[in-house]
Design a protein around this motif. Structure first.
Motif, PDB file in Angstrom:
ATOM      1  N   UNK A 141       0.802  -1.220   0.000  1.00 33.54           N
ATOM      2  CA  UNK A 141       0.000   0.000   0.000  1.00 33.54           C
ATOM      3  C   UNK A 141       0.833   1.267   0.000  1.00 33.54           C
ATOM      4  N   UNK A 142       2.101   1.165   0.363  1.00 32.50           N
ATOM      5  CA  UNK A 142       2.983   2.335   0.439  1.00 32.50           C
ATOM      6  C   UNK A 142       4.005   2.390  -0.684  1.00 32.50           C
ATOM      7  N   UNK A 143       3.926   1.494  -1.646  1.00 32.12           N
ATOM      8  CA  UNK A 143       4.908   1.475  -2.736  1.00 32.12           C
ATOM      9  C   UNK A 143       4.870   2.727  -3.600  1.00 32.12           C
ATOM     10  N   UNK A 144       3.769   3.463  -3.546  1.00 31.75           N
ATOM     11  CA  UNK A 144       3.688   4.716  -4.301  1.00 31.75           C
ATOM     12  C   UNK A 144       4.770   5.704  -3.859  1.00 31.75           C
ATOM     13  N   UNK A 145       5.308   5.545  -2.661  1.00 25.57           N
ATOM     14  CA  UNK A 145       6.291   6.484  -2.108  1.00 25.57           C
ATOM     15  C   UNK A 145       7.688   6.297  -2.693  1.00 25.57           C
ATOM     16  N   UNK A 146       7.944   5.171  -3.343  1.00 26.66           N
ATOM     17  CA  UNK A 146       9.274   4.923  -3.905  1.00 26.66           C
ATOM     18  C   UNK A 146       9.574   5.964  -4.979  1.00 26.66           C
ATOM     19  N   UNK A 147      10.730   6.592  -4.855  1.00 22.70           N
ATOM     20  CA  UNK A 147      11.149   7.627  -5.797  1.00 22.70           C
ATOM     21  C   UNK A 147      10.781   9.029  -5.361  1.00 22.70           C
ATOM     22  N   UNK A 148      10.031   9.164  -4.280  1.00 23.78           N
ATOM     23  CA  UNK A 148       9.636  10.484  -3.793  1.00 23.78           C
ATOM     24  C   UNK A 148      10.536  10.934  -2.657  1.00 23.78           C
ATOM     25  N   UNK A 149      10.645  12.249  -2.517  1.00 25.31           N
ATOM     26  CA  UNK A 149      11.456  12.861  -1.463  1.00 25.31           C
ATOM     27  C   UNK A 149      10.761  12.680  -0.110  1.00 25.31           C
ATOM     28  N   UNK A 150      11.534  12.332   0.909  1.00 26.02           N
ATOM     29  CA  UNK A 150      11.000  12.127   2.256  1.00 26.02           C
ATOM     30  C   UNK A 150      10.433  13.419   2.824  1.00 26.02           C
ATOM     31  N   UNK A 151       9.255  13.325   3.418  1.00 26.46           N
ATOM     32  CA  UNK A 151       8.623  14.462   4.083  1.00 26.46           C
ATOM     33  C   UNK A 151       7.652  13.915   5.121  1.00 26.46           C
ATOM     34  N   UNK A 152       7.310  14.723   6.114  1.00 26.91           N
ATOM     35  CA  UNK A 152       6.336  14.262   7.115  1.00 26.91           C
ATOM     36  C   UNK A 152       4.991  13.895   6.485  1.00 26.91           C
ATOM     37  N   UNK A 153       4.576  14.638   5.468  1.00 34.63           N
ATOM     38  CA  UNK A 153       3.305  14.352   4.804  1.00 34.63           C
ATOM     39  C   UNK A 153       3.356  13.001   4.082  1.00 34.63           C
ATOM     40  N   UNK A 189       3.169  10.155   6.665  1.00 36.59           N
ATOM     41  CA  UNK A 189       1.824   9.946   7.182  1.00 36.59           C
ATOM     42  C   UNK A 189       0.915   9.301   6.140  1.00 36.59           C
ATOM     43  N   UNK A 190       1.019   9.740   4.905  1.00 39.78           N
ATOM     44  CA  UNK A 190       0.193   9.174   3.831  1.00 39.78           C
ATOM     45  C   UNK A 190       0.552   7.701   3.592  1.00 39.78           C
ATOM     46  N   UNK A 191       1.845   7.389   3.594  1.00 39.90           N
ATOM     47  CA  UNK A 191       2.281   6.009   3.388  1.00 39.90           C
ATOM     48  C   UNK A 191       1.831   5.124   4.556  1.00 39.90           C
ATOM     49  N   UNK A 192       1.941   5.622   5.772  1.00 40.92           N
ATOM     50  CA  UNK A 192       1.506   4.869   6.954  1.00 40.92           C
ATOM     51  C   UNK A 192       0.022   4.547   6.860  1.00 40.92           C
ATOM     52  N   UNK A 193      -0.768   5.532   6.481  1.00 38.58           N
ATOM     53  CA  UNK A 193      -2.213   5.346   6.369  1.00 38.58           C
ATOM     54  C   UNK A 193      -2.561   4.324   5.296  1.00 38.58           C
ATOM     55  N   UNK A 194      -1.948   4.448   4.131  1.00 39.73           N
ATOM     56  CA  UNK A 194      -2.252   3.525   3.023  1.00 39.73           C
ATOM     57  C   UNK A 194      -1.801   2.104   3.315  1.00 39.73           C
ATOM     58  N   UNK A 195      -0.735   1.961   4.114  1.00 40.55           N
ATOM     59  CA  UNK A 195      -0.239   0.625   4.459  1.00 40.55           C
ATOM     60  C   UNK A 195      -1.006   0.016   5.623  1.00 40.55           C
TER      61      UNK A 195
END
Length: 105
Positions: free
Chosen positions: A45-57, A60-66
Motif C-alpha cells: 500500500x505504500x509502494x507509491x512512495x518509492x522515488x519520492x522525497x521524504x517528508x512528514x506528509x 503519514x500518507x504512506x503509513x495510512x495507506x499501508x
C-alpha cells in the motif's frame, strides 16, 4: 505445628497464583488490532512512495495507506533496532532522502 506452617504456606501460594490469573476479556484483546481492524502493515500500500522525497506528509500518507500504526524513515547509516513489529512501516531512503524501498517490520 509444622502442619500449620505447611497449610499457611500452601494457602499463601494459592493466593499468589490466583493473583496471576485473569478472567477479563480486556487482557485477551490485541490493542493494535482494535484501532485499525487488523493491526498489520501491508507494504504494498505504500509502494507509491518509492522515488519520492521524504517528508512528514509522505510518511503519514504512506503509513495510512499501508494500514500501519507507526512509520519511520531509515537513512543508509541510521542505527536501528532489530525487533520485528508487524504494525510498523519502514521507508528506506538514500543519502538524498529519496525513498528507495518500503517494508514492514
Amino acid at each position: 505445628m509444622p502442619i500449620k506452617f505447611m497449610s499457611l504456606g500452601a494457602l499463601a501460594a494459592i493466593a499468589m497464583l490466583a493473583g496471576c490469573s485473569s478472567t477479563s476479556s480486556e487482557s485477551a484483546k490485541d490493542p493494535v488490532a482494535g484501532e485499525t481492524g487488523h493491526g498489520r502493515c501491508e507494504a504494498s500500500g505504500a509502494e507509491f512512495a518509492i522515488g519520492k522525497k521524504a517528508s512528514p506528509q509522505l510518511l503519514d500518507q504512506a503509513r495510512t495507506r499501508a494500514g500501519a500504526q507507526s512509520a519511520r524513515f531509515l537513512k543508509p547509516n541510521d542505527m536501528i533496532t532489530l525487533e520485528y513489529r508487524s504494525d510498523r512501516l519502514n521507508l528506506n531512503t538514500d543519502n538524498d532522502l529519496v525513498v528507495t524501498r518500503v517494508n514492514c517490520g
